[in-house]
Design a protein around this motif. Structure first.
Motif, PDB file in Angstrom:
ATOM      1  N   PHE A 131       0.790  -1.138   0.226  1.00 30.26           N
ATOM      2  CA  PHE A 131      -0.025   0.025   0.065  1.00 30.26           C
ATOM      3  C   PHE A 131       0.799   1.170   0.265  1.00 30.26           C
ATOM      4  CE2 PHE A 131      -3.182  -3.081   1.433  1.00 30.26           C
ATOM      5  CZ  PHE A 131      -4.237  -2.677   0.630  1.00 30.26           C
ATOM      6  N   ASP A 132       2.014   1.124   0.439  1.00 30.49           N
ATOM      7  CA  ASP A 132       3.112   2.388   0.558  1.00 30.49           C
ATOM      8  C   ASP A 132       3.416   2.725  -0.864  1.00 30.49           C
ATOM      9  OD1 ASP A 132       2.936   2.778   3.251  1.00 30.49           O
ATOM     10  OD2 ASP A 132       4.861   1.878   3.606  1.00 30.49           O
ATOM     11  N   LEU A 133       3.645   1.544  -1.832  1.00 26.25           N
ATOM     12  CA  LEU A 133       4.105   1.538  -3.045  1.00 26.25           C
ATOM     13  C   LEU A 133       2.823   2.020  -4.034  1.00 26.25           C
ATOM     14  CD1 LEU A 133       6.266  -1.394  -3.246  1.00 26.25           C
ATOM     15  CD2 LEU A 133       7.232   0.813  -3.730  1.00 26.25           C
ATOM     16  N   LYS A 134       1.624   1.620  -3.533  1.00 27.81           N
ATOM     17  CA  LYS A 134       0.633   2.070  -4.275  1.00 27.81           C
ATOM     18  C   LYS A 134       0.195   3.595  -4.138  1.00 27.81           C
ATOM     19  CE  LYS A 134      -4.513   0.437  -4.794  1.00 27.81           C
ATOM     20  NZ  LYS A 134      -5.234   1.612  -4.831  1.00 27.81           N
ATOM     21  N   ARG A 135       0.428   4.015  -3.011  1.00 24.60           N
ATOM     22  CA  ARG A 135       0.216   5.468  -2.876  1.00 24.60           C
ATOM     23  C   ARG A 135       1.320   6.251  -3.751  1.00 24.60           C
ATOM     24  NH1 ARG A 135      -1.536   3.784   2.240  1.00 24.60           N
ATOM     25  NH2 ARG A 135       0.786   3.955   3.166  1.00 24.60           N
ATOM     26  N   LYS A 136       2.433   5.578  -3.808  1.00 24.00           N
ATOM     27  CA  LYS A 136       3.459   6.341  -4.295  1.00 24.00           C
ATOM     28  C   LYS A 136       3.051   6.631  -6.065  1.00 24.00           C
ATOM     29  CE  LYS A 136       7.489   5.753  -1.404  1.00 24.00           C
ATOM     30  NZ  LYS A 136       8.920   5.121  -1.229  1.00 24.00           N
ATOM     31  N   VAL A 137       2.705   5.117  -6.323  1.00 15.82           N
ATOM     32  CA  VAL A 137       2.627   5.058  -7.796  1.00 15.82           C
ATOM     33  C   VAL A 137       1.317   5.971  -8.154  1.00 15.82           C
ATOM     34  CG1 VAL A 137       1.463   3.575  -9.698  1.00 15.82           C
ATOM     35  CG2 VAL A 137       3.294   2.838  -8.088  1.00 15.82           C
ATOM     36  N   GLU A 138       0.245   6.108  -7.452  1.00 16.52           N
ATOM     37  CA  GLU A 138      -0.951   6.765  -7.580  1.00 16.52           C
ATOM     38  C   GLU A 138      -0.625   8.345  -7.736  1.00 16.52           C
ATOM     39  OE1 GLU A 138      -3.826   5.450  -4.806  1.00 16.52           O
ATOM     40  OE2 GLU A 138      -4.422   3.775  -5.985  1.00 16.52           O
ATOM     41  N   ARG A 139       0.452   8.671  -6.859  1.00 16.90           N
ATOM     42  CA  ARG A 139       0.757  10.158  -6.607  1.00 16.90           C
ATOM     43  C   ARG A 139       1.357  10.675  -7.732  1.00 16.90           C
ATOM     44  NH1 ARG A 139       2.320  10.021  -1.699  1.00 16.90           N
ATOM     45  NH2 ARG A 139       4.291   9.602  -2.097  1.00 16.90           N
ATOM     46  N   LEU A 140       2.562   9.734  -8.195  1.00 17.33           N
ATOM     47  CA  LEU A 140       3.152  10.138  -9.554  1.00 17.33           C
ATOM     48  C   LEU A 140       2.689  10.096 -10.653  1.00 17.33           C
ATOM     49  CD1 LEU A 140       6.119  10.830 -10.671  1.00 17.33           C
ATOM     50  CD2 LEU A 140       6.677   8.527 -10.228  1.00 17.33           C
ATOM     51  N   GLU A 141       1.633   9.119 -10.749  1.00 13.36           N
ATOM     52  CA  GLU A 141       0.867   8.905 -11.984  1.00 13.36           C
ATOM     53  C   GLU A 141      -0.002  10.163 -12.298  1.00 13.36           C
ATOM     54  OE1 GLU A 141       0.482   4.072 -13.108  1.00 13.36           O
ATOM     55  OE2 GLU A 141      -1.038   5.470 -11.858  1.00 13.36           O
ATOM     56  N   ALA A 142      -0.798  10.843 -11.035  1.00 10.36           N
ATOM     57  CA  ALA A 142      -1.545  11.784 -11.147  1.00 10.36           C
ATOM     58  C   ALA A 142      -0.646  13.030 -11.274  1.00 10.36           C
ATOM     59  CB  ALA A 142      -2.352  12.165  -9.656  1.00 10.36           C
ATOM     60  N   GLU A 143       0.529  13.314 -10.587  1.00 13.38           N
ATOM     61  CA  GLU A 143       1.264  14.465 -11.074  1.00 13.38           C
ATOM     62  C   GLU A 143       1.778  14.401 -12.633  1.00 13.38           C
ATOM     63  OE1 GLU A 143       6.052  15.939 -10.125  1.00 13.38           O
ATOM     64  OE2 GLU A 143       4.896  14.578  -8.343  1.00 13.38           O
ATOM     65  N   LEU A 144       2.083  13.260 -13.175  1.00 18.65           N
ATOM     66  CA  LEU A 144       2.601  13.232 -14.731  1.00 18.65           C
ATOM     67  C   LEU A 144       1.364  13.456 -15.737  1.00 18.65           C
ATOM     68  CD1 LEU A 144       4.907  10.033 -14.609  1.00 18.65           C
ATOM     69  CD2 LEU A 144       5.512  12.370 -14.705  1.00 18.65           C
ATOM     70  N   ASN A 145       0.269  13.147 -15.297  1.00 15.52           N
ATOM     71  CA  ASN A 145      -0.944  13.285 -16.228  1.00 15.52           C
ATOM     72  C   ASN A 145      -1.333  14.692 -15.975  1.00 15.52           C
ATOM     73  OD1 ASN A 145      -1.282  10.768 -16.841  1.00 15.52           O
ATOM     74  ND2 ASN A 145      -2.481   9.990 -15.094  1.00 15.52           N
ATOM     75  N   GLU A 146      -1.307  15.363 -14.675  1.00 15.56           N
ATOM     76  CA  GLU A 146      -1.552  16.817 -14.665  1.00 15.56           C
ATOM     77  C   GLU A 146      -0.686  17.757 -15.520  1.00 15.56           C
ATOM     78  OE1 GLU A 146      -1.780  20.046 -10.898  1.00 15.56           O
ATOM     79  OE2 GLU A 146      -1.676  17.904 -10.671  1.00 15.56           O
ATOM     80  N   LYS A 147       0.522  17.263 -15.495  1.00 15.97           N
ATOM     81  CA  LYS A 147       1.397  18.109 -16.225  1.00 15.97           C
ATOM     82  C   LYS A 147       1.761  17.611 -17.616  1.00 15.97           C
ATOM     83  CE  LYS A 147       4.251  19.140 -11.949  1.00 15.97           C
ATOM     84  NZ  LYS A 147       5.634  19.139 -11.312  1.00 15.97           N
ATOM     85  N   HIS A 148       0.921  16.579 -17.930  1.00 15.66           N
ATOM     86  CA  HIS A 148       0.991  16.274 -19.353  1.00 15.66           C
ATOM     87  C   HIS A 148       2.364  16.025 -19.854  1.00 15.66           C
ATOM     88  CE1 HIS A 148      -2.977  17.454 -19.645  1.00 15.66           C
ATOM     89  NE2 HIS A 148      -2.645  18.596 -19.177  1.00 15.66           N
ATOM     90  N   ARG A 149       3.252  15.186 -18.890  1.00 15.32           N
ATOM     91  CA  ARG A 149       4.570  14.857 -19.344  1.00 15.32           C
ATOM     92  C   ARG A 149       4.714  13.738 -20.557  1.00 15.32           C
ATOM     93  NH1 ARG A 149       8.131  15.757 -14.819  1.00 15.32           N
ATOM     94  NH2 ARG A 149       7.889  17.808 -13.968  1.00 15.32           N
ATOM     95  N   ASN A 150       5.635  13.474 -20.895  1.00 13.49           N
ATOM     96  CA  ASN A 150       5.968  12.559 -22.081  1.00 13.49           C
ATOM     97  C   ASN A 150       6.460  11.341 -21.339  1.00 13.49           C
ATOM     98  OD1 ASN A 150       5.271  14.174 -24.291  1.00 13.49           O
ATOM     99  ND2 ASN A 150       7.400  14.978 -24.645  1.00 13.49           N
ATOM    100  N   THR A 151       5.907  10.136 -22.070  1.00 10.50           N
ATOM    101  CA  THR A 151       6.526   8.865 -21.317  1.00 10.50           C
ATOM    102  C   THR A 151       7.814   8.752 -21.832  1.00 10.50           C
ATOM    103  OG1 THR A 151       5.443   7.653 -23.045  1.00 10.50           O
ATOM    104  CG2 THR A 151       4.037   8.289 -21.124  1.00 10.50           C
TER     105      THR A 151
END
Length: 213
Positions: A151-171
């Motif tokens: 669950f610690d990792l799950k929170r990190k993944v969700e937080r980073l994915e949300a940040e990347l989506n918000e900033k429209h970062r290239n993959t």
């Protein structure tokens, strides 16, 4: 474990007062090219006045607050934490780091624990006091460890994915996954491992329970 100011217990990162660079930037407590000021507060009632400056060659976070020891003796603190800018590996801007006021080591998070009045680098507690500031998963039982890590990792993944989506970062960059995508892949791989291990423990517990019926 060495005794500091009457304390014998082990402290954790989540249970300590901490100053996180991501939090400071997200809430505009630190702004590039500007001066800011305000108050940082924690749920335990602790509060710290701060002033930050990120103009020209002067880049620092100044903390102003008071602490009391177990005898009720008060100490007033007023010190600066220098801020260092390091070029991103992706050559897109710079990453900000605090410079620990005790060790000078770059840190994204500084912690005040075990009665230490200043906010310092987590690893420096072991050098200075022979003590460790633990992450929560390091103090869980064997049965809870994989569940906590998952669950610690799950929170990190969700937080980073949300940040990347918000900033429209290239993959990808020049045909290769970006540093953030590599980090996500690593975390997801670790998540999968801990998910499998926690399910093994759960199934073993269920099997043991039914064996007594």
């Amino acid at each position: 474990m060495r005794k500091i100011k009457g304390l014998f217990y082990a402290e954790t990162v989540s249970g300590s007062c901490r100053i996180d660079m991501r939090f400071m930037l997200k809430n505009n407590y630190i702004i590039r090219g500007a001066k800011t000021s305000g108050v940082l507060e924690w749920t335990g009632g602790q509060a710290v006045n701060f002033k930050s400056q990120m103009k020209g060659t002067k880049k620092y976070l100044r903390l102003i607050y008071s602490v009391s020891n177990h005898r009720g003796e008060r100490t007033d603190l007023d010190y600066k934490i220098e801020i260092d800018e390091v070029p991103s590996n992706l050559k897109k801007g710079k990453i900000l780091y605090f410079l620990c006021p005790e060790s000078g080591k770059r840190s994204r998070t500084l912690i005040s624990a075990y009665g230490e009045p200043k906010f310092i680098n987590r690893e420096y507690y072991e050098t200075k006091y022979g003590l460790r500031v633990y992450y929560g998963c390091q103090r869980t039982s064997k049965n809870d460890y994989h569940n906590t890590r998952y669950f610690d990792l799950k929170r990190k993944v969700e937080r980073l994915e949300a940040e990347l989506n918000e900033k429209h970062r290239n993959t990808h960059y020049r045909g290769k996954p970006t540093r953030e995508q590599n980090q996500l892949a690593k975390w997801k791989q670790e998540m999968n491992y801990h998910d499998q291990e926690r399910l093994k423990i759960f199934n073993a517990q269920i099997k043991k329970q039914f064996s007594h019926w």
